[in-house]
Design a protein around this motif. Structure first.
Motif, PDB file in Angstrom:
ATOM      1  N   SER A  12      -2.086 -27.782-122.629  1.00 45.58           N
ATOM      2  CA  SER A  12      -1.021 -28.662-122.133  1.00 45.58           C
ATOM      3  C   SER A  12      -1.481 -29.454-120.908  1.00 45.58           C
ATOM      4  N   GLY A  13      -2.293 -28.824-120.059  1.00 45.40           N
ATOM      5  CA  GLY A  13      -2.814 -29.539-118.899  1.00 45.40           C
ATOM      6  C   GLY A  13      -3.762 -30.651-119.293  1.00 45.40           C
ATOM      7  N   SER A  14      -4.589 -30.391-120.298  1.00 48.77           N
ATOM      8  CA  SER A  14      -5.510 -31.426-120.780  1.00 48.77           C
ATOM      9  C   SER A  14      -4.751 -32.578-121.422  1.00 48.77           C
ATOM     10  N   ASP A  15      -3.704 -32.245-122.177  1.00 53.44           N
ATOM     11  CA  ASP A  15      -2.864 -33.294-122.771  1.00 53.44           C
ATOM     12  C   ASP A  15      -2.295 -34.209-121.695  1.00 53.44           C
ATOM     13  N   ALA A  16      -1.765 -33.608-120.632  1.00 53.16           N
ATOM     14  CA  ALA A  16      -1.172 -34.382-119.545  1.00 53.16           C
ATOM     15  C   ALA A  16      -2.226 -35.220-118.827  1.00 53.16           C
ATOM     16  N   GLU A  43     -16.623 -18.288-117.636  1.00 54.32           N
ATOM     17  CA  GLU A  43     -17.044 -18.544-119.018  1.00 54.32           C
ATOM     18  C   GLU A  43     -15.840 -18.715-119.936  1.00 54.32           C
ATOM     19  N   PHE A  44     -14.765 -17.970-119.686  1.00 51.00           N
ATOM     20  CA  PHE A  44     -13.539 -18.115-120.481  1.00 51.00           C
ATOM     21  C   PHE A  44     -12.955 -19.518-120.326  1.00 51.00           C
ATOM     22  N   ILE A  45     -12.874 -20.006-119.085  1.00 48.06           N
ATOM     23  CA  ILE A  45     -12.344 -21.355-118.839  1.00 48.06           C
ATOM     24  C   ILE A  45     -13.212 -22.391-119.546  1.00 48.06           C
ATOM     25  N   ASN A  46     -14.515 -22.251-119.441  1.00 47.33           N
ATOM     26  CA  ASN A  46     -15.431 -23.206-120.081  1.00 47.33           C
ATOM     27  C   ASN A  46     -15.258 -23.205-121.600  1.00 47.33           C
ATOM     28  N   LEU A  47     -15.181 -22.007-122.189  1.00 37.59           N
ATOM     29  CA  LEU A  47     -15.045 -21.891-123.636  1.00 37.59           C
ATOM     30  C   LEU A  47     -13.725 -22.482-124.106  1.00 37.59           C
ATOM     31  N   SER A  82     -11.769 -24.684-122.656  1.00 39.64           N
ATOM     32  CA  SER A  82     -11.683 -26.129-122.464  1.00 39.64           C
ATOM     33  C   SER A  82     -12.509 -26.877-123.514  1.00 39.64           C
ATOM     34  N   LYS A  83     -13.634 -26.275-123.929  1.00 38.26           N
ATOM     35  CA  LYS A  83     -14.440 -26.897-124.986  1.00 38.26           C
ATOM     36  C   LYS A  83     -13.720 -26.838-126.325  1.00 38.26           C
ATOM     37  N   GLN A  84     -12.970 -25.759-126.549  1.00 34.56           N
ATOM     38  CA  GLN A  84     -12.182 -25.655-127.774  1.00 34.56           C
ATOM     39  C   GLN A  84     -11.094 -26.714-127.815  1.00 34.56           C
ATOM     40  N   VAL A  85     -10.457 -26.959-126.672  1.00 34.97           N
ATOM     41  CA  VAL A  85      -9.444 -28.012-126.592  1.00 34.97           C
ATOM     42  C   VAL A  85     -10.108 -29.376-126.764  1.00 34.97           C
ATOM     43  N   GLY A  86     -11.207 -29.599-126.048  1.00 35.49           N
ATOM     44  CA  GLY A  86     -12.066 -30.745-126.290  1.00 35.49           C
ATOM     45  C   GLY A  86     -11.544 -32.113-125.884  1.00 35.49           C
ATOM     46  N   VAL A 128     -13.151 -29.852-118.066  1.00 34.76           N
ATOM     47  CA  VAL A 128     -12.429 -28.950-117.168  1.00 34.76           C
ATOM     48  C   VAL A 128     -13.463 -28.126-116.414  1.00 34.76           C
ATOM     49  N   LEU A 129     -13.548 -28.340-115.101  1.00 29.47           N
ATOM     50  CA  LEU A 129     -14.544 -27.664-114.282  1.00 29.47           C
ATOM     51  C   LEU A 129     -13.883 -26.556-113.478  1.00 29.47           C
TER      52      LEU A 129
END
Length: 269
Positions: A77-81, A107-111, A113-117, A121-122
């Motif tokens: 939802s954050g990436s969408d916004a 690593e969880f955040i990185n994974l 965020s890549k799934q959302v794509g 997201v750093l």
């Protein structure tokens, strides 16, 4: 090859000091040409007349709250916004549950965020374990996993020795320490800025010094150890004056402000 030609927009590129009406040709997701009167036969045309065309924005202080507080926000939802607002890169704060205080969490955040794509997201790791302000987090592991800074966002580091060690440690990796500046002994139970309106409304006020004493302390420690300090969401004139002084001294300090801090004040209550 997929091409897109954005025509007739006001192109604003601060890095190259460009602000004029031009066209932008994009091929396979990459900018190929920025010039006046670009023409091509095989591109989708987007008429940007009356619009501003800019590089993607970067927000270095977002709260995606996943894991633990998904009812508030998720990486999806954050990436969408972010995308809808023109942001292509964001740095997410570590006030999650559990906090981003170890390699696995980064690593969880990185994974995820890549799934959302949708955007980059750093992750920002914590300064202290569990954001308790008592013991330094494993900064080297956080950095190795991909953390771009450390912060106990939402919680001020009350122990001056810890903020000193954090600034020294981060020099090894050339990343900043992002500080939430608030002396909780001064701000405790406060609701609005201390002054006329807090008195008028009968609400416990927060003195400006609650922010400024920590800003001053951290600036002096950053000077002592030559660390890279970033002050989050400053809100007082005194903090601005302290930062201005620090920059004149050559201290490596930066700051940020939020829209509500420079557009609203307590009089609106």
């Amino acid at each position: 090859m997929t091409k897109m030609l954005i025509k007739n927009g006001l192109v604003v590129d601060p890095a190259n000091k460009v602000e004029e009406k031009m066209d932008v040709l994009v091929s396979n997701g990459k900018i190929e040409k920025v010039a006046k009167n670009v023409s091509t036969d095989d591109a989708k045309i987007i008429d940007a007349t009356g619009f501003v065309v800019m590089p993607g924005f970067i927000d270095m202080h977002v709260h995606f709250r996943e894991p633990g507080y998904e009812y508030k926000e998720t990486i999806q939802s954050g990436s969408d916004a972010a995308v809808k607002g023109g942001y292509t890169t964001v740095c997410c704060m570590p006030n999650t549950l559990p906090p981003i205080d170890n390699q696995a969490m980064v690593e969880f955040i990185n994974l995820k965020s890549k799934q959302v794509g949708l955007i980059d997201v750093l992750p920002i790791g914590t300064i202290t374990k569990e954001r308790k302000g008592e013991e330094l987090a494993p900064v080297g592991e956080l950095f190795k996993a991909g953390a771009v800074a450390i912060s106990d966002d939402g919680s001020c580091i009350e122990n001056s020795e810890i903020i000193r060690r954090a600034l020294e440690y981060c020099k090894m990796f050339n990343i900043p320490v992002i500080e939430h500046c608030e002396d909780v002994n001064l701000s405790a139970d406060g609701l609005i800025n201390e002054g006329y309106y807090s008195t008028l409304l009968g609400l416990k006020g927060i003195p400006k010094a609650a922010e400024e004493v920590i800003v001053a302390r951290d600036i002096l420690i950053a000077r002592e150890v030559s660390g890279k300090l970033h002050i989050a969401h400053i809100s007082t004139e005194g903090s601005i004056e302290l930062l201005s002084w620090a920059k004149k001294q050559g201290i490596n300090v930066t700051a940020e402000v939020t829209p509500h801090h420079f557009t609203l004040d307590e009089s609106m209550l």
